[in-house]
Design a protein around this motif. Sequence first.
Motif, PDB file in Angstrom:
ATOM      1  N   ASP A   1       0.700  -1.312   0.058  1.00  0.00           N
ATOM      2  CA  ASP A   1       0.075   0.005   0.056  1.00  0.00           C
ATOM      3  C   ASP A   1       0.860   1.214  -0.069  1.00  0.00           C
ATOM      4  O   ASP A   1       0.811   2.029   0.836  1.00  0.00           O
TER       5      ASP A   1
ATOM      6  N   HIS B   1       0.568   3.638  -2.485  1.00  0.00           N
ATOM      7  CA  HIS B   1      -0.388   4.440  -2.865  1.00  0.00           C
ATOM      8  C   HIS B   1      -0.012   5.812  -3.367  1.00  0.00           C
ATOM      9  O   HIS B   1      -0.091   6.968  -3.016  1.00  0.00           O
TER      10      HIS B   1
ATOM     11  N   ASP C   1      -2.078  -1.832  -4.305  1.00  0.00           N
ATOM     12  CA  ASP C   1      -2.234  -0.523  -4.045  1.00  0.00           C
ATOM     13  C   ASP C   1      -0.863   0.408  -4.140  1.00  0.00           C
ATOM     14  O   ASP C   1      -0.685   1.239  -3.432  1.00  0.00           O
TER      15      ASP C   1
ATOM     16  N   HIS D   1      -6.724  -0.437  -6.019  1.00  0.00           N
ATOM     17  CA  HIS D   1      -6.243   1.302  -6.350  1.00  0.00           C
ATOM     18  C   HIS D   1      -5.411   1.073  -7.674  1.00  0.00           C
ATOM     19  O   HIS D   1      -5.363   2.080  -8.385  1.00  0.00           O
TER      20      HIS D   1
ATOM     21  N   HIS E   1      -3.530  -9.166  -2.730  1.00  0.00           N
ATOM     22  CA  HIS E   1      -4.025  -7.719  -2.113  1.00  0.00           C
ATOM     23  C   HIS E   1      -4.847  -7.955  -0.681  1.00  0.00           C
ATOM     24  O   HIS E   1      -4.580  -7.499   0.190  1.00  0.00           O
TER      25      HIS E   1
ATOM     26  N   HIS F   1      -3.897  -4.132   1.832  1.00  0.00           N
ATOM     27  CA  HIS F   1      -5.218  -3.550   1.916  1.00  0.00           C
ATOM     28  C   HIS F   1      -5.712  -3.058   3.142  1.00  0.00           C
ATOM     29  O   HIS F   1      -6.518  -2.110   3.207  1.00  0.00           O
TER      30      HIS F   1
ATOM     31  N   HIS G   1      -4.006  -1.632   5.853  1.00  0.00           N
ATOM     32  CA  HIS G   1      -3.057  -0.502   6.174  1.00  0.00           C
ATOM     33  C   HIS G   1      -3.017  -0.545   7.556  1.00  0.00           C
ATOM     34  O   HIS G   1      -2.741   0.432   8.264  1.00  0.00           O
TER      35      HIS G   1
END
Length: 302
Positions: A21, A23, A63, A98, A169, A207, A209
Amino acid sequence: MQHPQLGRYPAARHIIAHVSDTHLLHGGAPLGGVADTVAALAQVSEQLERLGESLDAIVVTGDVADLGEPDAYRLARAALEPLAERRGARLVWVMGNHDERAAFRTELLGEPGGDWPVHRIIEVDGLRIIALDSTVPGYHHGELDDAALDWLAAALDEPAPQGTVIALHHAPIATPLALMDVIELRGQDRFADVVRGRDVRLILGGHLHYATNGSFAGIPVSVAGATAYTMDLTRSPRTLVGVDGGRSFSLVHFSPDDVVTSVVPVGRYAPVTTLDEDYLAELESLPPAERLERFSRKRERE
Ligand SMILES: [Fe+2]
Ligand SMILES: [Fe+2]
């Protein structure tokens, strides 16, 4: 050089860094106007650099990009690929909700774009890593449909010499966060049937976090905390509060009989105590009983 075994457990045969993640946004823009995701990933890379040659793979469980932008994937690659190449480590990218499959393929994998699932099998010195695409285009929840599970079942028909790690994920694990239940992995019952009793030693996911672990179909599950932002589990489980801190990644150590996962906080911290490699070399040169006297024996503070 062969080092003597100092305790009950042998040294790890494989070491995987598990990052999740990230991002990233186009141009490295701060996420939510706050979170410096590029600096966070650079910090992870700096920390992984210290592992030296012992790192076998870096697995990024999705992500990678917040909006699936090509430039975000270029930033991710720039942050981790040189390190992986220098260390001779395989870089394993896993799709997250994402991410966008076409840009993920072209920018991370160097393949022609396409929107079919990005499943891959990577073998690292006998250890098989299966990157499983659990995403549903256009949605944030995950699903392993019959096609994905048939593919996985066929892959698992042949065991790997050192066993298998599945990286996906959407981790198959319970969460206290009510809203995350809505975007959980679907198809878990059949997934359990497919992996149960095979050579799968560990399931890696993201996923959520936050770093967490559990088990699924008798297999350990390890979820890496995000590097972008993390969920504050001290808030009401009926809310979802992502904060600019608490970042971590995980290290996975495999020996022939064991798998151990460890959470590593992302950041630079001042050392409080340090024993250097010369000290360890000195201990290794001693007979076992003398090692206890040298390192275990309590001493009066001088
Ligand atoms: Fe995420
Ligand atoms: Fe996600």
